[in-house]
Design a protein around this motif. Sequence first.
Motif, mmCIF file in Angstrom:
data_model
loop_
_atom_site.group_PDB
_atom_site.id
_atom_site.type_symbol
_atom_site.label_atom_id
_atom_site.label_comp_id
_atom_site.label_asym_id
_atom_site.label_seq_id
_atom_site.Cartn_x
_atom_site.Cartn_y
_atom_site.Cartn_z
ATOM 1 N N UNK A 56 -64.718 105.142 15.899
ATOM 2 C CA UNK A 56 -66.147 105.263 16.226
ATOM 3 C C UNK A 56 -66.364 106.331 17.290
ATOM 4 N N UNK A 57 -65.620 107.417 17.182
ATOM 5 C CA UNK A 57 -65.689 108.492 18.156
ATOM 6 C C UNK A 57 -67.013 109.241 18.061
ATOM 7 N N UNK A 58 -67.567 109.606 19.216
ATOM 8 C CA UNK A 58 -68.789 110.415 19.243
ATOM 9 C C UNK A 58 -68.471 111.860 18.898
ATOM 10 N N UNK A 59 -67.205 112.260 19.035
ATOM 11 C CA UNK A 59 -66.769 113.624 18.723
ATOM 12 C C UNK A 59 -65.910 113.596 17.466
ATOM 13 N N UNK A 60 -66.323 114.340 16.479
ATOM 14 C CA UNK A 60 -65.534 114.436 15.255
ATOM 15 C C UNK A 60 -64.891 115.809 15.198
ATOM 16 N N UNK A 104 -60.471 111.196 9.864
ATOM 17 C CA UNK A 104 -60.492 109.787 9.487
ATOM 18 C C UNK A 104 -60.259 108.893 10.709
ATOM 19 N N UNK A 105 -59.305 109.273 11.558
ATOM 20 C CA UNK A 105 -59.025 108.501 12.773
ATOM 21 C C UNK A 105 -60.249 108.489 13.701
ATOM 22 N N UNK A 106 -60.962 109.609 13.786
ATOM 23 C CA UNK A 106 -62.170 109.664 14.616
ATOM 24 C C UNK A 106 -63.226 108.694 14.094
ATOM 25 N N UNK A 107 -63.360 108.586 12.781
ATOM 26 C CA UNK A 107 -64.306 107.638 12.188
ATOM 27 C C UNK A 107 -63.879 106.212 12.503
ATOM 28 N N UNK A 108 -62.598 105.913 12.327
ATOM 29 C CA UNK A 108 -62.105 104.563 12.609
ATOM 30 C C UNK A 108 -62.334 104.163 14.062
ATOM 31 N N UNK A 166 -65.633 99.582 9.114
ATOM 32 C CA UNK A 166 -65.722 99.892 10.528
ATOM 33 C C UNK A 166 -66.825 100.892 10.822
ATOM 34 N N UNK A 167 -66.973 101.918 10.011
ATOM 35 C CA UNK A 167 -67.857 103.005 10.377
ATOM 36 C C UNK A 167 -68.458 103.656 9.148
ATOM 37 N N UNK A 168 -69.434 104.521 9.390
ATOM 38 C CA UNK A 168 -69.992 105.341 8.325
ATOM 39 C C UNK A 168 -69.723 106.796 8.654
ATOM 40 N N UNK A 169 -69.608 107.618 7.606
ATOM 41 C CA UNK A 169 -69.357 109.048 7.810
ATOM 42 C C UNK A 169 -69.925 109.823 6.650
ATOM 43 N N UNK A 170 -70.303 111.051 6.929
ATOM 44 C CA UNK A 170 -70.714 111.960 5.871
ATOM 45 C C UNK A 170 -69.496 112.655 5.299
ATOM 46 N N UNK A 171 -69.591 113.122 4.082
ATOM 47 C CA UNK A 171 -68.468 113.770 3.420
ATOM 48 C C UNK A 171 -67.926 114.934 4.232
ATOM 49 N N UNK A 172 -68.772 115.774 4.772
ATOM 50 C CA UNK A 172 -68.323 116.951 5.499
ATOM 51 C C UNK A 172 -67.547 116.570 6.759
ATOM 52 N N UNK A 173 -67.858 115.419 7.333
ATOM 53 C CA UNK A 173 -67.173 114.950 8.528
ATOM 54 C C UNK A 173 -65.703 114.673 8.259
#
Length: 177
Positions: free
Chosen positions: A108-112, A102-106, A159-166
Amino acid sequence: MATPMTPDEWLRVLRAEGVTDIVEMPGWRTNNRDHVGLWGPVHATMIHHTAGEGPGLPRLCFDGTPLLLGPLCHDYLDRTGRLYLVGSRRANHAGTVAENAYRAVLNESAHHPAADAAEPIDGNRRSYGLECENSGEPGREWTPVSTTSRSACRRRGAVSTAGRRTRCGRTGRRRGA
């Protein structure tokens, strides 16, 4: 962090982004799970795929199932690019989310990172849910309208978009509250 948009604000954003094929399902403005928990502030839009295709999916997303009550998302995008508005406010689409992911999504990290075992974040409170009709079969392309819908989601103030698996260590099942 963003204050959740009202239904009227969301419709204005969609139209400003060029989304014109919109179906307002009867009751979508009050279809929510607010009685289960808090809603907002919103930080992201979680994008899911249906893992199946067919005409009954908007209704399934609206109503849910006996084991997972609807709405199962806020918006449902079919293969033709038609966007169904199925819920407003809290929806059963994310369940709990791993904090590191979740923090990586917030950020906008290129690495999840791989989701850690702890999932203390209430994803249903903190994110919008966009369900896209797609079987998930290899080679099954996303509709070109998916990109338009994602940019509209970003205009919601998330802030961002993410897929469920991410965002979740679990795979193969949905949990919500």
